[in-house]
Design a protein around this motif. Structure first.
Motif: not given
Length: 862
Positions: A24, A277, A403, A414
């Motif tokens: 993450t 995530e 991401s 998120e």
């Protein structure tokens, strides 16, 4: 009833080592969790179970440890990157509705064995999922094992029933315990019989069935005397090993299968997955943390927004608003409708006049998610949006460049942002989505803006990324003219050359075969022609580029194959590929992506014009077919050694700065220092090698890679690097400092505040950690170079517009900009382009850009 029972620790281990590290933005590792859940979903899909049990080991000693102190004694603990994923996975599985099973004094294997026994006795079916072959002893009577593994990051499993075990091992499933008792198991530190390996153990059990029989009849067995002595000497170990290797089937656990029917996931599952995530998995599992929509016929909850149709004129609420959030609805590149917010209100309109008026009003600060399509749509209508203050997609990209998606609902999850619920949201799916997006954007914009401000990235967003989106939209609209007829002719010529080479290759090999088939090519090169080869795999010998490059001088056919591959790739990827994307206007309109790379570089797709080959003369020929329109020319400028200049600046290296300030040939000067000769004695080969060292240092190259690149020994390459760093001591100090700082901060950063987060730096795995260190050295340089070219693009476009020139920026490729200009403007544009590129940033060394022009891209590159 069918039960799927997972060996939790084993599957988690397989997932961790089978999938590259994922984290993450806060640095929580997630690759094992992601892999485990992906495997679980695949296993459920393939086996369709009624119930699911997931078994985990406990840290406490088991009966095996009590029986033998050496059991698993040599095993190291979990890597920290895996250990920190165990509890989050357990929590998540529980919230997803699965039941976990742990049993003090027993291992997960024994839990699997107990479920297998119960299912067999009750006539139920049991599917065991594990990555450990020990469980194969449980197969039979309705029990099968799915042996899990990952390949290329994708989960897969091999199904074992009794027949497959007989086929592979030549014994019954339960006899695998007997084989293990003799051969032992180094991974579990089970001793077995000294001197007897898997082959010997298998043969003994196939003949004599079990360990008990062997020892009961040891003196009478028809075996070699040496084997008899080994068995006799290790009797205690053999019996102990059998005890340790046999999976128990009497663990004191709940064996009521109906208790393991999965429950529906609770709300915390979505929240936890969002924190981890795992958005792609959330979509697959149909888990969402969207604002709740009221049920049909039910009054909206307090705070819900009522969607208001705005028509005729801008509502008073909007005209008084200082800011608004926009969610356009596009169709065929045009804005068909618009959702927009004002404090406490959400509006919808299809009124073209109202849409244009609202978007063009610069007094209202506007937030939009992905502003480039908005610029593109309005530019088609001869207008532009004004007052764009924030793009939540670009902000999210700066905050988390690693991401794999920046959809608004994903970002809301998120960043734990929940927008107001909607009383209604339109009839069409796209419109409903846009309505929810518009309602969500105010809260999301507030959160992302605060994060951007806290990380010192406001200027990066507002001065570089936002204005760049407008420039890219204009470049996409302009496109690049191509000569389709010449591309087609070039493709036919390439095809003819490839066919001629194919015939030559077949003559050399002595027979016809498919050159594009790695297996057939491998057979031709390594079997028929007998060339040196690597280890043979199930699919044959490797014929990848590295292998063939190493064989260039072994046989003429190798060079032919490499040339054949070049020709066929140029034909299929570039000639055929480019012709497919030529627009009705005779121009190629590539898409430029701002949020694709982790370093901040712009990428190009459909087609990828940044990948047009330049290293070979044949590849460079493709540039001849990119042309200026009639009466215009292409003005091409690129930076000279931009990354080395950035390195000189960030490292504050006195020698390198001096070389650039004096306009020295940096590669010649480096060669003189590395090879200890005066500059006038530097040969072209020395300069070439020094150039490789210069650019290799930027990318964190090691001696092994450098030695391959410049064809010297590893020892020589190591010496070159040491001499380089001794002369450029500022660079050496920078390399150490930047890695140490990145380890402390958790990220590397450019001089403009662009960050790349590097969880790899904390990895216990040497290769992973080394990769992180290379990136930490390179990213501040490559990322700054990307930022500089973006600033230059903005300055060039603004200057062209300000001076009322017809010339337009049409392409950016790495450190190169191309402007299409009327011939009468060309000289001025060349000077303008050079000036704006050189003044884009002020560093401790001068920025140098060189411009040239021509009617084709090939000619413009000189």
């Amino acid at each position: 009833m069918k039960l799927l029972v997972l060996d939790g620790n084993s599957i988690l281990n397989r997932a961790f080592y089978g999938i590259k590290l994922l984290t993450t933005k806060e640095g929580q590792f997630t690759n094992a969790i992601y892999g485990f859940l992906t495997m679980l979903e695949k296993l459920k899909s393939e086996s369709a179970p009624d119930a699911v049990a997931i078994a985990f080991d406990l840290k406490a000693p088991t009966f095996r440890h009590l029986a033998y102190a050496g059991y698993k004694a040599q095993r190291k603990g979990m890597p920290e990157e895996l250990a920190q994923q165990l509890q989050p996975l357990k929590d998540l599985l529980t919230h997803l509705g699965y039941r976990l099973v742990e049993c003090e004094g027993f291992e997960a294997d024994d839990i699997l064995g107990t479920f297998a026994r119960v299912c067999r006795e009750n006539g139920d079916e049991c599917v065991i999922a594990t990555g450990d072959r020990d469980s194969l002893q449980l197969v039979g009577g309705g029990v099968t094992v799915r042996l899990a593994s990952t390949k290329m990051g994708q989960p897969q499993a091999t199904v074992y029933d009794a027949e497959k075990i007989r086929e592979e091992y030549g014994v019954e499933p339960q006899q695998l315990i007997e084989i293990k008792a003799l051969q032992g198991d180094t991974s579990d530190n089970i001793p077995g019989v000294a001197g007897i390996g898997p082959k010997g153990a298998g043969e003994l059990i196939r003949r004599f069935h079990d360990v008990a029989y062997l020892y009961d009849h040891l003196d009478a067995l028809d075996i070699k005397e040496g084997v008899r002595q080994k068995l006799a000497a290790s009797k205690e170990n053999a019996l102990l090993s059998r005890y340790l290797g046999a999976i128990r089937t009497d663990a004191p656990i709940d064996t009521t299968l109906s208790d393991y029917v999965p429950r529906a996931a609770d709300p915390e599952a979505a929240r936890l997955m969002a924190r981890l995530e795992l958005f792609t998995l959330m979509e697959k599992l149909n888990l969402h943390a969207d604002a709740a929509m009221p049920a049909e016929g039910q009054a909206p909850p307090a705070g819900a927004l009522a969607l208001t149709e705005a028509s005729g004129a801008t509502p008073d609420a909007v005209s008084r608003a200082a800011e608004t959030c926009l969610a356009p609805v596009y169709a065929d590149g045009s804005i068909q409708a618009l959702y927009f917010t004002a404090p406490g209100a959400l509006f919808h309109t299809v009124d073209e006049t109202l849409i244009r008026t609202l978007l063009s009003d610069g007094s209202i600060r506007k937030t939009v998610h992905d502003v480039k399509p908005l610029y593109a749509a309005m530019l088609r209508q001869g207008a532009e949006p004004a007052g764009i203050a924030l793009d939540t997609m670009l902000a999210a990209y700066l905050l988390n460049p690693s991401s794999n998606g920046y959809a608004p609902d994903r970002l809301a999850q998120e960043y734990a942002v929940q927008g107001p619920s909607l009383q209604e949201a339109g009839d069409q799916p796209q419109e409903a989505r846009q309505a929810r997006e518009a309602a969500l954007l105010p809260a999301l914009a507030e959160r992302l803006s605060a994060e951007i401000e806290a990380k010192g990235q406001t200027k990066l967003l507002e001065a570089i990324e936002l204005p760049l989106a407008r420039v890219l939209a204009k470049m996409e609209a302009e496109g690049f003219a191509v000569n389709s007829g010449e591309i087609e002719k070039f493709g036919l010529a390439l095809d003819q050359k490839a066919r001629e080479l194919e015939q030559q290759i077949h003559r050399e090999a002595g027979y016809e075969f498919n050159i594009n088939s790695p297996k057939q090519l491998g057979d031709a090169l390594f079997v028929k022609l007998g060339l040196p080869h690597g280890k043979k795999t199930k699919t044959g010998y490797s014929t990848n580029a590295d292998v063939l490059e190493g064989l260039r001088f072994e046989h003429p056919v190798v060079d032919m194959v490499l040339n054949y591959r070049t020709l066929t790739k140029l034909k299929s990827t570039y000639c055929d590929g480019l012709l497919k994307v030529v627009g009705p206007d005779g121009r190629i309109h590539s898409s430029f992506n701002q949020t694709e790379t982790r370093t901040g570089r712009i990428s190009s797709t459909e087609p990828n014009l940044q990948n047009i080959p330049v290293r070979t003369e044949l590849g460079r020929e493709l540039r001849r077919f990119f042309v200026a329109r009639e009466g215009w020319v292409l003005v091409d400028a690129d930076y000279s050694q931009i990354e080395l200049r950035v390195l000189a600046h960030v490292a504050n290296d006195r020698n390198m700065i001096e070389a650039f300030r004096e306009n020295d040939d940096i590669h010649r000067r480096t060669a003189a220092q590395v090879f200890h000769v005066p500059e006038e004695m530097v040969t072209p080969l020395m300069r070439s090698r020094a150039k490789a060292v210069n650019f290799g240092i930027v990318y964190g190259i090691g001696a092994f890679s450098l030695s391959k690149d410049i064809h010297v020994t590893r020892k020589e390459a190591e010496q070159y690097i040491q001499d380089y760093l001794a002369h450029f001591s500022g660079v050496a100090a920078y390399m150490e400092h930047v890695v140490a700082q990145a380890k402390k901060d958790g990220y590397a950063e450019t001089i403009f505040g662009r960050r790349r987060y590097l969880p790899e730096l904390t990895s216990s795995n040497f290769n992973t950690r080394s990769f992180g260190e290379r990136v930490a050295r390179n990213m501040p340089i490559q990322g700054a170079a990307a930022d500089i070219i973006k600033i230059a693009m903005i300055r060039v476009e603004n200057r062209l517009e300000k001076e009322g020139l017809r010339a337009r920026l049409i392409l950016q490729v790495h450190d190169e900009l191309i402007v299409e200009a009327p011939k009468e403007e060309a000289a001025h544009v060349a000077a303008l382009l050079t000036e704006e590129m050189q003044n884009a940033v002020s560093l401790s060394v001068p920025m140098v850009a060189e411009a040239s022009m021509g009617e084709t891209w090939y000619d413009a590159k000189g």
